[in-house]
Design an enzyme around this catalytic site. Structure first.
Site, short mmCIF file in Angstrom:
data_model
loop_
_atom_site.label_atom_id
_atom_site.label_comp_id
_atom_site.label_asym_id
_atom_site.label_seq_id
_atom_site.Cartn_x
_atom_site.Cartn_y
_atom_site.Cartn_z
N LEU A 188 -37.38 -6.72 1.39
CA LEU A 188 -35.93 -6.79 1.22
C LEU A 188 -35.47 -6.28 -0.14
O LEU A 188 -36.05 -6.63 -1.17
CB LEU A 188 -35.48 -8.26 1.38
CG LEU A 188 -33.97 -8.52 1.30
CD1 LEU A 188 -33.28 -8.10 2.59
CD2 LEU A 188 -33.68 -9.99 1.01
N HIS A 200 -24.00 -26.49 -6.45
CA HIS A 200 -24.62 -25.23 -6.90
C HIS A 200 -26.14 -25.26 -6.71
O HIS A 200 -26.74 -24.25 -6.35
CB HIS A 200 -24.28 -24.96 -8.37
CG HIS A 200 -22.81 -24.74 -8.62
ND1 HIS A 200 -22.04 -23.95 -7.80
CD2 HIS A 200 -21.97 -25.22 -9.57
CE1 HIS A 200 -20.78 -23.94 -8.25
NE2 HIS A 200 -20.72 -24.72 -9.32
N ASP A 221 -19.35 -19.00 -1.18
CA ASP A 221 -18.28 -19.84 -1.71
C ASP A 221 -18.32 -21.22 -1.06
O ASP A 221 -18.78 -21.37 0.06
CB ASP A 221 -16.92 -19.16 -1.45
CG ASP A 221 -15.82 -19.72 -2.33
OD1 ASP A 221 -16.13 -20.44 -3.31
OD2 ASP A 221 -14.64 -19.44 -2.05
C1 IPE Z 1 -16.05 -15.84 -5.87
O1 IPE Z 1 -15.82 -17.19 -5.69
C2 IPE Z 1 -17.14 -15.67 -6.89
C3 IPE Z 1 -18.47 -16.06 -6.45
C4 IPE Z 1 -18.81 -16.47 -5.26
C5 IPE Z 1 -19.50 -15.93 -7.46
P1 IPE Z 1 -14.67 -17.96 -6.48
O2 IPE Z 1 -14.66 -19.35 -5.96
O3 IPE Z 1 -14.86 -17.80 -7.94
O4 IPE Z 1 -13.37 -17.14 -6.02
P2 IPE Z 1 -11.85 -17.56 -6.05
O5 IPE Z 1 -11.55 -18.03 -7.43
O6 IPE Z 1 -11.68 -18.66 -5.05
O7 IPE Z 1 -11.12 -16.33 -5.65
C1 IPE Z 2 -19.24 -20.73 -5.20
O1 IPE Z 2 -18.81 -22.03 -5.06
C2 IPE Z 2 -20.19 -20.57 -6.36
C3 IPE Z 2 -19.61 -19.85 -7.50
C4 IPE Z 2 -18.44 -19.31 -7.58
C5 IPE Z 2 -20.47 -19.74 -8.68
P1 IPE Z 2 -17.56 -22.60 -5.82
O2 IPE Z 2 -18.03 -23.24 -7.08
O3 IPE Z 2 -16.52 -21.56 -5.99
O4 IPE Z 2 -17.07 -23.71 -4.81
P2 IPE Z 2 -15.58 -24.13 -4.48
O5 IPE Z 2 -14.83 -22.89 -4.12
O6 IPE Z 2 -15.03 -24.78 -5.71
O7 IPE Z 2 -15.70 -25.07 -3.33
MG MG Z 3 -14.90 -20.99 -4.89
#
Ligand code: IPE
Ligand code: IPE
Ligand code: MG
Length: 238
Positions: free
Chosen positions: A129, A35, A18
């Site tokens: 892995l 990303h 995240d």
């Molecule tokens: C969880 O992250 C999903 C992934 C890492 C793929 P999100 O950013 O979507 O989660 P929330 O919305 O903060 O709970």
């Molecule tokens: C995690 O990063 C990747 C996915 C959920 C696909 P985020 O896109 O959720 O990044 P934040 O939480 O907005 O910083």
């Molecule tokens: Mg996120």
């Protein structure tokens, strides 16, 4: 004399990657740049995990809830996954990784589904892995799909209700046959599991760090393993 302790490396580590969006925002870049960097880190961390002695690594790439993001972000994420799966078909023979996708892939574009199936097939016999990528994955969805399949088998007489045990039910999961994670890591400071592996994480140790996923590296992974070593796992005992 110092008390002898053995350093334990978790066999299975699960990661909620995240913070890509916040990483990009801090740099005045579009979210997708986060990303892109995040996917590079995911690639590197597989190598690092294996070198540290981890046998199974499961990462959360796209949740069943992530479809509500703006259309162009969903598209960009799917294109990144598309590229990752294609590149991995060749790469997996070099790095000896066995790749599996967990989640409901039936909602993904057909060419992406095909790449996933090819990658899983060509890497199935690899002995390095075991790498699980969660795409259109939701823990509740996984449990419901497992229950549905189990109900069909019961209706067809392949299993009797009294034969249903935790072990037997688990074989219906996307991760069936894979040991439960010992350690779950979530980056970027959020302290929730966001529908990631609710059944499998029931007895896992949780490690939360403020580090944003695109800044995560081997040193941070090592810190998480150190933290894991300071935990006493009791499994209900004393
Ligand atoms: C969880 O992250 C999903 C992934 C890492 C793929 P999100 O950013 O979507 O989660 P929330 O919305 O903060 O709970
Ligand atoms: C995690 O990063 C990747 C996915 C959920 C696909 P985020 O896109 O959720 O990044 P934040 O939480 O907005 O910083
Ligand atoms: Mg996120």
């Amino acid at each position: 004399m110092a008390k002898e302790t053995t350093y334990r490396v978790p066999e299975h580590v699960a990661i909620i990657m995240d913070g890509n969006g916040r990483w990009a925002k801090k740099r005045f870049l579009p979210r997708n740049a986060g990303h892109v960097q995040g996917s590079r880190v995911a690639e590197q961390i597989c190598e690092d995990a294996w070198n540290l002695g981890i046998k199974y690594l499961t990462i959360y790439a796209f949740s069943t809830e992530n479809w509500v993001r703006p259309e162009d972000e969903v598209k960009a994420l799917m294109n990144l996954l598309r590229k990752y799966m294609k590149d991995s078909i060749e790469r997996s023979s070099k790095n000896n990784m066995r790749v599996r996708v967990i989640g409901d892939i039936s909602r993904l574009d057909e060419d992406l589904q095909e790449s996933i199936q090819t990658l899983e097939a060509v890497s199935a016999e690899n002995t390095g892995l075991c790498f699980q990528v969660a795409i259109n994955y939701g823990g509740r969805d996984e449990i419901v799909r497992a229950a549905r399949q189990l109900a069909m088998d019961a209706a067809d007489g392949r299993i009797k209700p009294e034969e249903i045990t935790e072990e037997r039910f688990y074989t219906y999961f996307d991760t069936g046959g894979i040991p439960y994670p010992d350690l779950m890591i979530r980056t970027s400071g959020e302290c929730r599991t966001s529908n990631f592996l609710p059944w499998q994480l029931a007895y896992s140790e949780f490690y939360f760090t403020d580090v944003l996923w695109p800044d995560f590296n081997k040193k941070e992974l090592q810190k998480a393993i150190d933290y894991y070593n300071n935990r006493e796992r009791r499994f209900g005992g004393v």
